[in-house]
Write an enzyme that holds these catalytic residues in place. Sequence first.
Site, PDB file in Angstrom:
ATOM      1  N   SER A  21       0.877  -1.169   0.000  1.00 50.51           N
ATOM      2  CA  SER A  21       0.000   0.000   0.000  1.00 50.51           C
ATOM      3  C   SER A  21       0.916   1.221   0.000  1.00 50.51           C
ATOM      4  O   SER A  21       1.888   1.265   0.741  1.00 50.51           O
ATOM      5  CB  SER A  21      -0.865  -0.017   1.259  1.00 50.51           C
ATOM      6  OG  SER A  21      -1.645   1.139   1.319  1.00 50.51           O
ATOM      7  N   LYS A  45      -4.334   1.893  -1.504  1.00 48.84           N
ATOM      8  CA  LYS A  45      -3.710   2.909  -0.636  1.00 48.84           C
ATOM      9  C   LYS A  45      -4.454   2.962   0.703  1.00 48.84           C
ATOM     10  O   LYS A  45      -5.684   2.820   0.752  1.00 48.84           O
ATOM     11  CB  LYS A  45      -3.790   4.277  -1.342  1.00 48.84           C
ATOM     12  CG  LYS A  45      -3.405   5.481  -0.496  1.00 48.84           C
ATOM     13  CD  LYS A  45      -1.929   5.559  -0.209  1.00 48.84           C
ATOM     14  CE  LYS A  45      -1.596   6.717   0.758  1.00 48.84           C
ATOM     15  NZ  LYS A  45      -0.244   6.636   1.296  1.00 48.84           N
ATOM     16  N   ASN A  76       9.365   9.523   2.016  1.00 48.00           N
ATOM     17  CA  ASN A  76       8.088  10.162   1.725  1.00 48.00           C
ATOM     18  C   ASN A  76       7.475  10.715   2.992  1.00 48.00           C
ATOM     19  O   ASN A  76       7.676  10.188   4.091  1.00 48.00           O
ATOM     20  CB  ASN A  76       7.107   9.173   1.067  1.00 48.00           C
ATOM     21  CG  ASN A  76       6.335   8.362   2.079  1.00 48.00           C
ATOM     22  OD1 ASN A  76       5.300   8.804   2.587  1.00 48.00           O
ATOM     23  ND2 ASN A  76       6.837   7.174   2.417  1.00 48.00           N
ATOM     24  N   GLY A  79       1.509  11.906   3.942  1.00 47.61           N
ATOM     25  CA  GLY A  79       0.448  12.350   4.850  1.00 47.61           C
ATOM     26  C   GLY A  79      -0.916  11.798   4.490  1.00 47.61           C
ATOM     27  O   GLY A  79      -1.927  12.507   4.571  1.00 47.61           O
ATOM     28  N   ASN A 137      -3.471  -0.466   9.080  1.00 47.67           N
ATOM     29  CA  ASN A 137      -2.154   0.183   9.141  1.00 47.67           C
ATOM     30  C   ASN A 137      -1.982   0.887  10.486  1.00 47.67           C
ATOM     31  O   ASN A 137      -2.629   1.903  10.741  1.00 47.67           O
ATOM     32  CB  ASN A 137      -2.054   1.167   7.964  1.00 47.67           C
ATOM     33  CG  ASN A 137      -0.698   1.845   7.885  1.00 47.67           C
ATOM     34  OD1 ASN A 137       0.202   1.556   8.659  1.00 47.67           O
ATOM     35  ND2 ASN A 137      -0.553   2.745   6.924  1.00 47.67           N
ATOM     36  N   CYS A 140       1.628   4.522  10.162  1.00 44.91           N
ATOM     37  CA  CYS A 140       1.969   5.662   9.297  1.00 44.91           C
ATOM     38  C   CYS A 140       2.768   6.675  10.112  1.00 44.91           C
ATOM     39  O   CYS A 140       2.299   7.145  11.149  1.00 44.91           O
ATOM     40  CB  CYS A 140       0.718   6.337   8.729  1.00 44.91           C
ATOM     41  SG  CYS A 140       1.177   7.820   7.788  1.00 44.91           S
ATOM     42  N   GLY A 261       9.975  -4.104   2.472  1.00 45.14           N
ATOM     43  CA  GLY A 261      11.071  -3.186   2.814  1.00 45.14           C
ATOM     44  C   GLY A 261      12.304  -3.507   1.997  1.00 45.14           C
ATOM     45  O   GLY A 261      13.002  -4.479   2.279  1.00 45.14           O
ATOM     46  N   GLY A 283       7.226  -1.899  -2.560  1.00 47.15           N
ATOM     47  CA  GLY A 283       6.790  -0.510  -2.476  1.00 47.15           C
ATOM     48  C   GLY A 283       7.632   0.403  -3.359  1.00 47.15           C
ATOM     49  O   GLY A 283       7.210   0.849  -4.419  1.00 47.15           O
TER      50      GLY A 283
HETATM   51  O1  RRO Z   1       0.704   8.345   3.301  1.00 46.32           O
HETATM   52  C1  RRO Z   1       1.790   8.302   3.926  1.00 46.32           C
HETATM   53  O2  RRO Z   1       2.427   9.316   4.218  1.00 46.32           O
HETATM   54  C2  RRO Z   1       2.366   7.035   4.376  1.00 46.32           C
HETATM   55  C3  RRO Z   1       1.667   6.027   4.974  1.00 46.32           C
HETATM   56 BR1  RRO Z   1      -0.180   6.063   5.194  1.00 46.32          BR
HETATM   57  C4  RRO Z   1       2.354   4.914   5.513  1.00 46.32           C
HETATM   58  O3  RRO Z   1       1.802   3.977   6.079  1.00 46.32           O
HETATM   59  N1  RRO Z   1       3.707   4.904   5.384  1.00 46.32           N
HETATM   60  C5  RRO Z   1       4.389   5.893   4.775  1.00 46.32           C
HETATM   61  O4  RRO Z   1       5.622   5.825   4.688  1.00 46.32           O
HETATM   62  N2  RRO Z   1       3.696   6.947   4.268  1.00 46.32           N
END
Ligand code: RRO
Length: 375
Positions: A21, A45, A76, A79, A137, A140, A261, A283
């Site tokens: 995701s 997502k 990243n 958010g 999840n 995050c 990972g 990913g």
């Molecule tokens: O959307 C994100 O910023 C994000 C999520 Br939900 C997550 O579970 N892991 C990540 O690295 N970014």
Amino acid sequence: MASLSTTVGGIKLECCIYNASGPRTGSAAALQKIAESASGAVLAKSATLVKQDGNPLPRGIQEIDLGERSCPGSINSEGLPNAGIDYYLSKDCVEGVALAAPGKPYLVSLSGLKLKDNLEMLARVGRTAGVHGIELNLACPNIPGKPTMAYDFDQMEAVLEEVFKQAPEGVPLGVKLAPYFDFPHFQRAAEILNKFPIAWVTCINTVGNALIVDATNEMAVIAPKGGFGGLAGGYIKWTALANVRQLRKLLKPEIDIVGVGGVASGEDAFEMILCGACAVQIGTKHWSEGPKCFDRIATELRALMDQKGYSTIKDFQGKLKDWSKPPKALKFGATKASADAGGAAVSKQVQMYQGIISFLLLVIGLLLQAALQSP
Ligand code: RRO
């Protein structure tokens, strides 16, 4: 030829390689492309109860973006931009995937901003046909002001209590975890997870709150949160392997483990399975290479299994051995270039010693000659 079929929490996958995701999973069109690829499942997502735009741009850098800096991974701080749970449960997504790849499992990921939101989303999944599994999840790292839940063990336990009171019947539920780095944390997390009917654990989410610096411009490479974001890809493979390995040792056998990972090749996927994973998510490579990465990685994994004489992933799953001999130098640690450089240094040293010995032999010879000629 080797088979890559597997089950994740009782869900049958023809191929143990599928998408994580995150990148390229936010729209029905993107999910359809994954469905059409060799990916063993389609995972959407992470969704919130209502649509949200996420953090300000630029919020993600992948390996190819850093050019000469050659970055074997990504960072990243998205958010949680997503179209809201109803979208991921809509015909566009659910039927889109089913039409593109009949029988391929479609999984949703839930990342509610509050417990109440997660419970409401679970209820909505329960009312929707065509969703084969749920990944909750808990990890995050990128929501300003919100700590990573998987690091707050009391909260994680309380949330799982409520979630399993209301989880829809007949839809297996897995949990996505943050990376752990300390043995007592693995222990505590496993104690909690083992109390619940969790179908699988996905580990790991990104390594939270890393900072990649652009030295030329003397600034962070992403805008949100002062440049802090989740590190992923090659940087984190070893941490991911350790989490898969350690949780496989500590979790009850009914809980499957999905590794994620830094998997960029069939050999990386092989390592994840050797550490105990029943399936492997991709990913960062999916982000940089697109959905064709699933076919490439699956083909490489199959070739490696054929070469080693394994016909199913069960033949080597979780069978990592303890150390008993040195690894092949060129496969592990030393690159070809550094091995060549090392070899050149050694041969220069040998030449130097040979020179000294020749010189000493010459001196001894001359002394002997002088001694013999003297009256
Ligand atoms: O959307 C994100 O910023 C994000 C999520 Br939900 C997550 O579970 N892991 C990540 O690295 N970014």
